[in-house]
Scaffold this motif. Structure first.
Motif, short mmCIF file in Angstrom:
data_model
loop_
_atom_site.label_atom_id
_atom_site.label_comp_id
_atom_site.label_asym_id
_atom_site.label_seq_id
_atom_site.Cartn_x
_atom_site.Cartn_y
_atom_site.Cartn_z
N MET A 114 0.82 -1.19 0.00
CA MET A 114 0.00 0.00 0.00
C MET A 114 0.87 1.26 0.00
SD MET A 114 -3.13 1.01 0.14
CE MET A 114 -4.14 2.32 0.64
N ARG A 115 1.90 1.27 0.85
CA ARG A 115 2.77 2.43 0.96
C ARG A 115 3.55 2.64 -0.34
NH1 ARG A 115 5.57 4.62 6.17
NH2 ARG A 115 7.00 6.08 5.24
N GLN A 116 4.00 1.56 -0.98
CA GLN A 116 4.73 1.65 -2.24
C GLN A 116 3.84 2.26 -3.32
OE1 GLN A 116 7.74 1.13 -3.23
NE2 GLN A 116 8.75 -0.28 -1.82
N ASN A 117 2.59 1.85 -3.36
CA ASN A 117 1.68 2.37 -4.38
C ASN A 117 1.41 3.85 -4.16
OD1 ASN A 117 1.46 -0.08 -5.65
ND2 ASN A 117 -0.36 -0.71 -4.53
N MET A 118 1.31 4.28 -2.90
CA MET A 118 1.07 5.70 -2.59
C MET A 118 2.25 6.55 -3.05
SD MET A 118 -1.22 7.51 -1.57
CE MET A 118 -2.09 8.36 -0.33
N LYS A 119 3.47 6.06 -2.84
CA LYS A 119 4.66 6.79 -3.28
C LYS A 119 4.68 6.93 -4.80
CE LYS A 119 7.95 5.83 0.43
NZ LYS A 119 9.25 5.23 0.75
#
Length: 71
Positions: A1-6
């Motif tokens: 999730m965090r990777q996609n947000m970045k």
């Protein structure tokens, strides 16, 4: 999730920069007119200890070189 947000934030930033660079292409700038050479009232001055001399520009209208333009 965090990777996609970045990745989403990065792509949005790249898109915004690309858009601004394309839109900002039609901004024009005007070069300042060539200014006159400023001539001082003395070229060489000999002073004694404790004395002073103030240099002044000679017959140059400094305000004529300033140009303003509003859009």
């Amino acid at each position: 999730m965090r990777q996609n947000m970045k990745k989403v934030i990065c792509m949005a930033a790249v898109g915004a920069l690309t858009l601004v660079s394309v839109i900002g292409d039609n901004v024009t700038s005007e070069a300042a007119a060539k200014t006159k050479k400023i001539v001082m009232n003395k070229k060489k001055v000999t002073l004694e200890a404790g004395k002073s001399f103030k240099l002044k520009p000679e017959s140059v209208n400094l305000m004529s070189n300033i140009a303003t333009k509003s859009a």
